[in-house]
Structure formats: C-alpha cells, structure tokens
Design an enzyme around this catalytic site. Structure first.
Site, PDB file in Angstrom:
ATOM      1  N   GLU A  90       0.822  -1.202   0.000  1.00  0.00           N
ATOM      2  CA  GLU A  90       0.000   0.000   0.000  1.00  0.00           C
ATOM      3  C   GLU A  90       0.858   1.254   0.000  1.00  0.00           C
ATOM      4  O   GLU A  90       1.963   1.284   0.537  1.00  0.00           O
ATOM      5  CB  GLU A  90      -0.920   0.002   1.223  1.00  0.00           C
ATOM      6  CG  GLU A  90      -2.045  -0.999   1.063  1.00  0.00           C
ATOM      7  CD  GLU A  90      -3.054  -0.970   2.199  1.00  0.00           C
ATOM      8  OE1 GLU A  90      -4.251  -1.070   1.905  1.00  0.00           O
ATOM      9  OE2 GLU A  90      -2.647  -0.850   3.361  1.00  0.00           O
ATOM     10  N   CYS A 103       3.463   8.525   1.180  1.00  0.00           N
ATOM     11  CA  CYS A 103       4.025   7.597   2.164  1.00  0.00           C
ATOM     12  C   CYS A 103       4.216   6.260   1.453  1.00  0.00           C
ATOM     13  O   CYS A 103       3.240   5.643   1.033  1.00  0.00           O
ATOM     14  CB  CYS A 103       3.038   7.475   3.333  1.00  0.00           C
ATOM     15  SG  CYS A 103       3.512   6.247   4.564  1.00  0.00           S
ATOM     16  N   CYS A 110       6.661  -6.896   7.658  1.00  0.00           N
ATOM     17  CA  CYS A 110       7.751  -6.340   8.470  1.00  0.00           C
ATOM     18  C   CYS A 110       8.083  -7.318   9.584  1.00  0.00           C
ATOM     19  O   CYS A 110       7.193  -7.887  10.207  1.00  0.00           O
ATOM     20  CB  CYS A 110       7.333  -4.996   9.068  1.00  0.00           C
ATOM     21  SG  CYS A 110       8.652  -4.219  10.039  1.00  0.00           S
ATOM     22  N   CYS A 114       6.716  -4.812  16.174  1.00  0.00           N
ATOM     23  CA  CYS A 114       6.191  -3.862  17.173  1.00  0.00           C
ATOM     24  C   CYS A 114       4.763  -4.271  17.511  1.00  0.00           C
ATOM     25  O   CYS A 114       3.963  -4.518  16.608  1.00  0.00           O
ATOM     26  CB  CYS A 114       6.234  -2.443  16.629  1.00  0.00           C
ATOM     27  SG  CYS A 114       7.872  -1.995  16.033  1.00  0.00           S
ATOM     28  N   CYS A 117       1.516  -2.370  16.028  1.00  0.00           N
ATOM     29  CA  CYS A 117       1.464  -1.986  14.610  1.00  0.00           C
ATOM     30  C   CYS A 117       0.775  -3.029  13.740  1.00  0.00           C
ATOM     31  O   CYS A 117       1.113  -4.213  13.801  1.00  0.00           O
ATOM     32  CB  CYS A 117       2.886  -1.768  14.101  1.00  0.00           C
ATOM     33  SG  CYS A 117       2.968  -1.428  12.334  1.00  0.00           S
ATOM     34  N   CYS A 336      -1.571   6.062   9.943  1.00  0.00           N
ATOM     35  CA  CYS A 336      -0.373   5.363  10.402  1.00  0.00           C
ATOM     36  C   CYS A 336      -0.721   4.038  11.036  1.00  0.00           C
ATOM     37  O   CYS A 336      -1.604   3.952  11.882  1.00  0.00           O
ATOM     38  CB  CYS A 336       0.323   6.152  11.500  1.00  0.00           C
ATOM     39  SG  CYS A 336       0.976   7.666  10.953  1.00  0.00           S
TER      40      CYS A 336
HETATM   41  N1  SAH Z   1       9.050   0.780  10.158  1.00  0.00           N
HETATM   42  C1  SAH Z   1       9.343   2.146  10.218  1.00  0.00           C
HETATM   43  C2  SAH Z   1       8.519   2.978   9.280  1.00  0.00           C
HETATM   44  C3  SAH Z   1       7.084   2.593   9.143  1.00  0.00           C
HETATM   45  S1  SAH Z   1       6.037   2.744  10.570  1.00  0.00           S
HETATM   46  C4  SAH Z   1       9.170   2.681  11.636  1.00  0.00           C
HETATM   47  O1  SAH Z   1       8.644   1.951  12.476  1.00  0.00           O
HETATM   48  O2  SAH Z   1       9.615   3.784  11.895  1.00  0.00           O
HETATM   49  C5  SAH Z   1       5.528   4.443  10.477  1.00  0.00           C
HETATM   50  C6  SAH Z   1       5.073   5.046  11.796  1.00  0.00           C
HETATM   51  O3  SAH Z   1       3.740   4.657  12.143  1.00  0.00           O
HETATM   52  C7  SAH Z   1       5.959   4.640  12.936  1.00  0.00           C
HETATM   53  O4  SAH Z   1       6.290   5.721  13.774  1.00  0.00           O
HETATM   54  C8  SAH Z   1       5.072   3.663  13.640  1.00  0.00           C
HETATM   55  O5  SAH Z   1       5.510   3.464  14.903  1.00  0.00           O
HETATM   56  C9  SAH Z   1       3.717   4.313  13.493  1.00  0.00           C
HETATM   57  N2  SAH Z   1       2.592   3.432  13.800  1.00  0.00           N
HETATM   58  C10 SAH Z   1       2.562   2.084  13.708  1.00  0.00           C
HETATM   59  N3  SAH Z   1       1.363   1.622  14.102  1.00  0.00           N
HETATM   60  C11 SAH Z   1       0.613   2.708  14.446  1.00  0.00           C
HETATM   61  C12 SAH Z   1      -0.727   2.862  14.902  1.00  0.00           C
HETATM   62  N4  SAH Z   1      -1.532   1.830  15.066  1.00  0.00           N
HETATM   63  N5  SAH Z   1      -1.164   4.122  15.159  1.00  0.00           N
HETATM   64  C13 SAH Z   1      -0.361   5.184  14.945  1.00  0.00           C
HETATM   65  N6  SAH Z   1       0.896   5.086  14.507  1.00  0.00           N
HETATM   66  C14 SAH Z   1       1.391   3.859  14.252  1.00  0.00           C
HETATM   67 FE1  SF4 Z   2       7.593  -2.595  11.327  1.00  0.00          FE
HETATM   68 FE2  SF4 Z   2       5.336  -1.445  12.160  1.00  0.00          FE
HETATM   69 FE3  SF4 Z   2       7.402  -1.627  13.812  1.00  0.00          FE
HETATM   70 FE4  SF4 Z   2       7.523   0.074  11.724  1.00  0.00          FE
HETATM   71  S1  SF4 Z   2       6.129   0.204  13.470  1.00  0.00           S
HETATM   72  S2  SF4 Z   2       9.121  -1.364  12.422  1.00  0.00           S
HETATM   73  S3  SF4 Z   2       6.344  -1.110  10.192  1.00  0.00           S
HETATM   74  S4  SF4 Z   2       6.243  -3.370  12.958  1.00  0.00           S
END
Ligand code: SAH
Ligand code: SF4
Length: 347
Positions: A90, A103, A110, A114, A117, A336
């Site tokens: 996406e 974006c 991934c 986390c 996420c 996000c």
């Molecule tokens: N993997 C990289 C880039 C993609 S994530 C990273 O983690 O930095 C992009 C951003 O979205 C990150 O700051 C991540 O922590 C945030 N994010 C992930 N899940 C989210 C959620 N459910 N609500 C808001 N932000 C979120």
């Molecule tokens: Fe991967 Fe989501 Fe963590 Fe970014 S926030 S490193 S996309 S698991």
C-alpha cells in the site's frame, strides 16, 4: 530485462557509456521518465528508433499496477499496488498546505514485530526492489497527472509497511533517484526516512552525505516500556540507540524527529514525559506525538485527548520542540499503522 525506474542516474550514465552511447543519454532518459513522464521506451522521441529498439532488448519501463484505489473525504488517496511476482503493497498520498506528501512502503510485511502496529502483522515476505519503491511514487504521480493536472508530489516519507533500514541499499538508491536533478527533483529536505531504531544503520546513514530527514520511532522513554512494545529494543536498547542518534547528529547537523505514539496507560503519564525529556537531553530533536490508531488484534487503546494535551503541555513546559501529528484518511484505513496485512502480501 532491467526496469529503468530502478537505476540511479550515475549508474545509467555508466551503462550508456558501456554500450557505446554518450553519457548524456541518461539525461534524456531521466527527462522522459520523470519530467515528461512517458511510460514506454517508444515514446522517447528524441532517441533514434534504432537505439530505442536496442534499449528494448535490455530495459523495460514498468510501473506497479493499481489493484484498488480509495479516496478519503479529506483528499487522502490510498492505493494497493501489485509489484513483481504478484506481491501487493500500500501507498498513501496526503494533502498538506505545503504540498502533496506520499508515504511509501519499503518491504512486503515487516519483521520488527512492534506490538502496536498493524503493518507488522504480516511477517516480512521480502524487500521491495528499488524500482518497486520508485514505482509507488510514479504510479501515484501518474494518477495525479491524469486526474488532477498540475498537482505534483512534493514530499516523500518512507513510513509505509516495512523497516527501511532493513532494506538499506534499495531505500538509499530510491531516495537518490527521487532527489536527482535530472529526475523528479524532490529536495532532500522534503524526504524523510523513519526507522524503528537500527542503530548501526543510523550511523551509516549519517555518513552518506545526504540532507534527508531522519525520524526515529521511539514510542517509549525507557527500556522497560520499549522492550514491551518494540522487540527491536532487545537488539538495540536505548544505550545503543541514543549514542547512535547523537553520532548521526554530529555527522549531519540535522534535527531528528522522534515519533511517540501515545498508548493509554502504557507510555502516556506525566512522569513518562519527564523521562522522555531527560532521555533526549543534548539532542536537537522534535517530538511528534501520534494519536494511536487502534488495531483490533492487540488491545492497545488510544490515549484520551486530555491526556494527549497534558503530555504535550508538559513537554512544552520542559522546553522541548513538540507537535501533535495531523491525522489523515481515517475513513479508508490509510492512517499510520493501519496499512494492513489483510490486504497486503502475496495475491
Ligand atoms: N518501520 C518504520 C517505518 C514505518 S512505521 C518505523 O517503524 O519507523 C511508520 C510510523 O507509524 C511509525 O512511527 C510507527 O511506529 C507508526 N505506527 C505504527 N502503528 C501505528 C498505529 N496503530 N497508530 C499510529 N501510529 C502507528
Ligand atoms: Fe515494522 Fe510497524 Fe514496527 Fe515500523 S512500526 S518497524 S512497520 S512493525
């Protein structure tokens, strides 16, 4: 067959010379791809038919195809695109007063795991190739050219699915192609890479000599909380991450953005705000507070607006640079962390 969208300008010059052409062919080709924006070699009309035929033996001009496209009431556009070998990712276009920001995703799935996420629910299937990341930008720009003439993508964030520093070379090639003066000419200061904190790569990134922005997904003011929500903190705990960021800053002199998702009762107390201030002492940083977008599978809750406000006020009072992230495309799950495994992956 090599996709032209994956080739950095200097490499294209070299390739041209190596097949007996003049180096300026690279300028012509970049002009057709990124400025005139044609989508096949035959349309590159100032190149002789003979050489175009020769090029077609070795090179292709192939964009990912659009599988679905959703447009939000706020103008946000989310596309699911099909890359090589039927993998889907996406990409999202957001409208700011200062321009159009895209974006892009850097991997299919991934592996960083986390816990908050949605993008990480699908394990990494593979890295995206350079041309597949460039392709997301060009597919979106093509859509704008056809439907909103005059609208140009002006900003890029590498914040879609995937950990960009786990696909380091392809992502670096991508930003150099986007930044190239013969191409789209997106200014380095208009490009941001977001990482969950791969400390070794942060230092390497500082040594690249680029003016591109760095954002760190920090999300916690201490190891105890960060270990709970970000597995990567085991490999790169704060005592490794923070010095790496300081080294990056010494190398580049660039302000670093810290992303901090506020999770109810996890990391949103006023004590946490004070800890955060102390942790970032000595770093020129901007804290970007992110209202959490709830993901059904994990049980985390969004902090209330009052909590977000008081966390913000506390950091301000402590003298920090802090903003609250503007949200986009809620109605189409484009915000996000909502780029989801259920639609991505192998189709
Ligand atoms: N993997 C990289 C880039 C993609 S994530 C990273 O983690 O930095 C992009 C951003 O979205 C990150 O700051 C991540 O922590 C945030 N994010 C992930 N899940 C989210 C959620 N459910 N609500 C808001 N932000 C979120
Ligand atoms: Fe991967 Fe989501 Fe963590 Fe970014 S926030 S490193 S996309 S698991």
């Amino acid at each position: 067959m090599e996709n032209l969208y994956g080739i950095q300008f200097e490499d294209l010059e070299q390739k041209m010379v190596s097949i007996g052409q003049k180096a300026y062919r690279a300028k012509q080709i970049y002009g057709w791809l990124y400025q005139h924006r044609v989508y096949d070699i035959d349309s590159m009309s100032d190149i002789s038919i003979k050489f175009r035929e020769q090029m077609k033996q070795d090179f292709s001009v192939q964009l990912p195809s659009i599988i679905t496209k959703q447009i939000s009431y706020d103008g946000t556009i989310k596309m699911l695109v099909e890359c090589d070998n039927k993998v889907a990712v996406e990409t999202v276009l957001m409208r700011y007063d200062y321009g159009n920001a895209i974006c892009v995703s850097s991997q299919v799935g991934c592996n960083m795991g986390c816990s908050f996420c949605a993008s990480g629910l699908l394990k990494k299937q593979r890295n995206l190739e350079t041309h597949e990341i460039v392709g997301q930008v060009m597919a979106m720009q093509k859509y704008l050219d056809e439907n909103e003439p005059g609208q140009k993508i002006s900003h890029i964030v590498v914040m879609g699915t995937g950990e960009p520093f786990d696909n380091y070379e392809n992502v670096m090639r991508f930003v150099r192609i986007m930044n190239c003066v013969w191409g789209l000419q997106i200014g380095a200061r208009h490009i941001t890479i977001s990482t969950s904190g791969l400390a070794d790569k942060i230092i390497r990134y500082g040594q690249e000599g680029l003016q591109i922005n760095l954002a760190i997904s920090l999300h916690a003011p201490n190891n105890e909380i960060r270990n709970k929500i970000m597995k990567i903190n085991k490999a790169f705990p704060l005592e490794k991450l923070i010095p790496a960021i300081k080294e990056y800053q010494a190398l580049t002199n660039r302000r670093v953005t810290f992303e901090y998702i506020l999770l109810k009762d996890v990391n949103d107390s006023l004590e946490n705000a004070v800890e955060l201030k102390n942790l970032l002492d000595g770093i020129d940083g901007l804290v970007n507070l992110i209202p959490y977008n709830e993901v059904d599978e994990n049980g985390y809750k969004r902090s209330s607006n009052e909590t977000i406000r008081s966390f913000y006020d506390k950091l301000k009072k402590l003298g920090m640079n802090v903003t609250i992230r503007k949200e986009f495309g809620h109605d189409i799950d484009a915000a996000c962390g909502q780029l989801r495994a259920k639609k991505e992956g192998v189709i």
